[in-house]
Scaffold this active site. Structure first.
Site, short mmCIF file in Angstrom:
data_model
loop_
_atom_site.label_atom_id
_atom_site.label_comp_id
_atom_site.label_asym_id
_atom_site.label_seq_id
_atom_site.Cartn_x
_atom_site.Cartn_y
_atom_site.Cartn_z
N TYR A 143 28.08 -4.91 29.04
CA TYR A 143 27.94 -5.54 27.73
C TYR A 143 26.69 -5.05 27.02
CZ TYR A 143 28.29 -9.20 24.20
OH TYR A 143 28.41 -9.88 23.01
N ARG A 156 25.15 -6.16 24.09
CA ARG A 156 24.24 -7.05 23.36
C ARG A 156 23.48 -7.88 24.38
NH1 ARG A 156 28.92 -7.25 20.14
NH2 ARG A 156 28.65 -6.11 18.18
N GLU A 203 27.18 -16.24 20.67
CA GLU A 203 28.19 -16.12 19.63
C GLU A 203 29.58 -16.11 20.25
OE1 GLU A 203 29.17 -13.54 15.60
OE2 GLU A 203 27.65 -12.81 17.00
N ASP A 217 27.76 -13.76 25.26
CA ASP A 217 26.57 -14.28 24.58
C ASP A 217 26.90 -15.58 23.85
OD1 ASP A 217 28.10 -13.37 22.49
OD2 ASP A 217 26.74 -11.76 21.90
N HIS A 247 21.82 -12.35 32.23
CA HIS A 247 22.66 -11.23 31.82
C HIS A 247 22.19 -9.96 32.53
CE1 HIS A 247 23.63 -13.47 27.81
NE2 HIS A 247 24.14 -14.06 28.87
N ASP A 286 33.14 -12.85 24.41
CA ASP A 286 31.92 -12.21 24.92
C ASP A 286 30.98 -13.24 25.54
OD1 ASP A 286 32.80 -9.74 24.16
OD2 ASP A 286 31.60 -9.64 22.33
N GLU A 292 38.33 -11.47 21.85
CA GLU A 292 38.11 -11.28 20.42
C GLU A 292 38.83 -10.06 19.85
OE1 GLU A 292 35.53 -11.50 22.70
OE2 GLU A 292 33.69 -12.06 21.64
#
Length: 739
Positions: A297, A299, A86, A84, A344, A82, A8
């Site tokens: 990470y 989040r 999203e 997650d 995670h 990433d 991203e």
């Protein structure tokens, strides 16, 4: 070029590119490159089937063109967004935008951006998780339905520019409900009784006439006086002495919510700032081994830790802190958050040997503060519990019993890393049965206080406990509420505005599910179920859409206008335009509809509003006269030509300090801000030095930077603005900082 890796962000691309050879090219999509259109609803609904219309924003066209070209030249295209949901959805949309099948492209994921992690990910690619994509797409479509259909209704019935959202409205109701509690609160009187025995032992009333007295049970002065007068006539002995051991459990490593809360309370960082800095630490910064990610990470709602990371931490504790601080086995933690992604990891440093002391040479001041917080919390999570010895002495009279309490730290455990500043409160050595002299007794009046307003940290904690939102939504939700003028943050406390009450009242009456925390939490659980393949996303949308749209159509006809501006039927005496009743932060008032051209206004009872005081000052920006105005923080000077000229300044010139700015040598001034006074450089914005407590002419013995003077735990101390080293003012002794 043999292989293309798409991430991203450019920073992430640069870091990963440094780890790989010429056979890989790493490029950035620069975030979302496909989304629902901004100018239209973007969802067609036919026979209960939802079809989103995704478009490529104009600003993303050059990026997509470049990605298509590179993808054609590449032997293999890897999606490395990433980890997650999203990120999964972004990867799906990248594949669609460049004309590739999302279900065939190799997908690589990693918890940290280090050379070993990237190599391991390339050796173990998987496919894009379409169930996670469906869950994220459902969230996006739900938010679009609520925002696109409900926001216009709010604008029509209340005021232009308002918005509603599935998560933001539930969060706003929490803030409004707390303000309602505060407004409805009625303080209750209670009394406390404190006594001093043997000249130095502080104690509190424990029981009277055989009845135990809890805090706040002495409701009036007469009851307290009766106990005091009785105690003054009694003889006391040491009735019972108790000692016990108590452990303070090791705290778990950080996840997103707890990092945001701790950074807010200990560092004064907003959640938005915390996440911006954490993103940089994750994507890559300069280190002793080159550019690399230094934290995992950020989040995440998991408290899991990789086995290798735990072993590395235990080895570091053993060799650098001491065997007595190392538990016999590794500590494991599990999240209590609803729907936590336990696959995670928690937030931790990627290398234990990259200590905060070593990091100081590579990180900026705020980056170092946050990294130190994360590093120490992770290391502490693998250390032994701290242990306290608690002490209590009961002084017994004929009717009254007083209790003295003390404690001392007998083993610092994880405090060795996190720091511990409280002094032991030791009780003297006494024997049961010996006489005790009552030297002083005092009764004090108190009143119960209303519940505290939320801070950003406590609101995030509340949202997490209710299952509202997910790690990626906490900071943006608060930012949206601020940007929409639903809340104001003053001295770290969140205050709802007048319009927030109006919006919530309307939603409570006509759309109760939108502000219901249970409904929002259940929807999050439903999204989790979609990601796990237990729910079908089209059916979830259909169950919500039909009844919601029926309420929207009904509301257009049945909801009465609650517009803040209401016509009075009067004409403005100055310009002839219609006068309106408006709402401001201090209640309703009457003003001209021709504002800002006409500034006529008066109080709601018809009396003329006080005109601003004149001053002898002239606006240095436009030459108009300056006038004295009032605000919540007191009087200030403002340009009379407002709103054409928005110049404003303090009524009194800022105080100049005797010490120069440590960054540029300029003058340091005491100024007033939204959260109270602060100290800043007169050369702002060229020099951005800022301090929340007063700088003094004293150098830090650790790093040589300027120190400031402040109160910390009711003690007067010096604290370094750079490394946070602390020293007592009245002694030349060092304080171990709690960070």
């Amino acid at each position: 070029m043999k292989n293309l890796i798409i991430v991203e962000s450019p920073a992430k691309a640069r870091t990963i590119g440094n780890f790989l050879g010429k056979e890989y090219k790493v490029v950035a999509s620069k975030g979302h490159i496909r989304d629902l259109p901004k100018s239209s609803f973007g969802i067609t609904v036919e026979d209960g089937i939802f079809k989103p219309k995704y478009t490529i924003p104009r600003e993303a066209n050059p990026t997509v063109k470049e990605l298509k070209k590179l993808a054609k030249e590449a032997e293999t295209v890897y999606i490395a967004t990433d980890e997650d949901r999203e990120g999964e959805a972004i990867g799906y949309h990248i594949a669609k935008a460049i004309g590739k099948d999302p279900e065939t492209l190799p997908r690589i994921v990693f918890h940290e951006i280090t050379k070993n992690a990237i190599r391991h990910a390339l050796e173990n690619p998987r496919k894009i998780d379409m169930q996670s994509v469906d869950a994220q797409q459902t969230r996006r479509l739900l938010d679009r339905i609520v925002g696109y259909k409900l926001s216009p209704l709010l604008a029509n019935k209340i005021q232009k520019g308002l918005s509603a959202g599935r998560v933001q409205s539930a969060a706003l109701k929490i803030v409004v409900d707390r303000e309602r509690e505060i407004k409805a609160f009625k303080p209750e009187e209670y009394w406390s009784i404190e006594a001093l025995f043997n000249t130095s032992v502080e104690s509190e009333i424990y029981s009277f006439e055989g009845q135990k007295i809890e805090k706040m049970t002495l409701k009036n002065e007469a009851m307290a006086s009766r106990i005091k007068e009785s105690a003054l006539t009694e003889s006391f002995v040491v009735d019972r002495i108790e000692k016990s051991r108590r452990k303070s459990k090791t705290p778990p490593p950080f996840m997103t919510s707890t990092l945001q809360q701790t950074a807010s309370t200990q560092l004064g960082f907003s959640p938005k700032k915390t996440m911006m800095i954490a993103q940089k630490l994750y994507e890559g910064v300069n280190t002793d081994l080159g550019v690399s990610g230094v934290i995992t990470y950020m989040r995440t709602d998991s408290l899991n830790l990789a086995k290798e990371a735990v072993e590395e931490a235990r080895a570091f504790i053993l060799s650098n802190i001491g065997e007595e601080y190392l538990p016999s086995s590794a500590k494991r933690y599990s999240s209590k958050a609803k729907g936590a992604q336990e696959a995670h990891e928690a937030i931790r440093p990627t290398r234990v040997d990259f200590t905060p002391e070593k990091a100081r040479a590579y990180l900026g001041a705020d980056e170092l503060k946050l990294y130190r917080l994360i590093y120490r919390r992770f290391l502490a999570s693998q250390m032994k519990d701290a242990e306290f010895e608690t002490q209590s002495i009961l002084f017994k009279g004929e009717k009254s019993v007083f209790k003295a309490s003390g404690r001392r730290l007998v083993f610092d455990g994880y405090y060795k890393v996190l720091g511990y500043n409280e002094k032991d409160r030791l009780l003297p050595v006494m024997k049961e049965g010996e006489e005790a002299s009552l030297d002083k007794i005092e009764m004090k009046q108190h009143f119960t206080e209303p519940p505290a307003r939320y801070t950003e940290a406590s609101l995030i904690k509340r949202l997490e406990s209710l299952g509202i939102g997910r790690p990626s939504t906490y900071a943006p939700t608060i930012s949206i509420l601020q940007n929409r003028k639903y809340i104001e943050i003053e001295k770290k406390k969140i205050h709802p505005t007048e319009i927030a009450f109006t919006v919530i009242e309307m939603l409570e009456e006509h759309f109760p599910e939108i502000v219901d925390s249970n409904f929002t939490s259940r929807m999050e659980e439903t999204l989790d179920a979609i990601a796990e393949g237990k729910e079908e996303w089209q059916k979830v949308l259909a169950r919500f859409y039909e009844p919601f749209m029926q309420k929207i159509e009904k509301g257009k006809k049945s909801i009465k206008s609650l517009k803040v501006s209401k016509p009075t039927g009067e004409k403005c005496p100055e310009c002839g335009a219609e006068l309106l009743i408006r709402k401001g932060r201090y209640g309703e008032f009457i003003a001209c509809s021709n504002f800002p051209k006409c500034k006529y206004s008066k109080n709601i009872d018809g009396s003329e509003k006080e005109k601003p005081e004149e001053s002898n000052e002239v606006c240095e920006k436009c030459g108009s006269a300056m006038v004295v105005k009032n605000s919540r923080r007191g009087k200030f000077l403002a340009c009379s030509a407002y709103p054409k000229c928005k110049n404003a300044k303090p009524l009194k010139p800022p105080r100049e300090l005797d010490v120069p700015c440590p960054e540029c040598g300029g003058k340091l001034l005491e100024r007033e801000g939204r959260r109270g006074s602060f100290f800043g450089c007169s050369n702002y914005p060229k020099c951005k030095f800022i301090a929340n407590f007063e700088p003094v002419d004293k150098k830090c013995p650790e790093c040589g930077y300027m120190m400031g003077r402040k109160l910390f735990r009711k003690k007067d101390i010096y604290e370094c603005f750079k490394c946070k080293h602390r020293m007592a003012v009245d002694e030349n002794t060092q304080e171990s900082p709690e960070r």
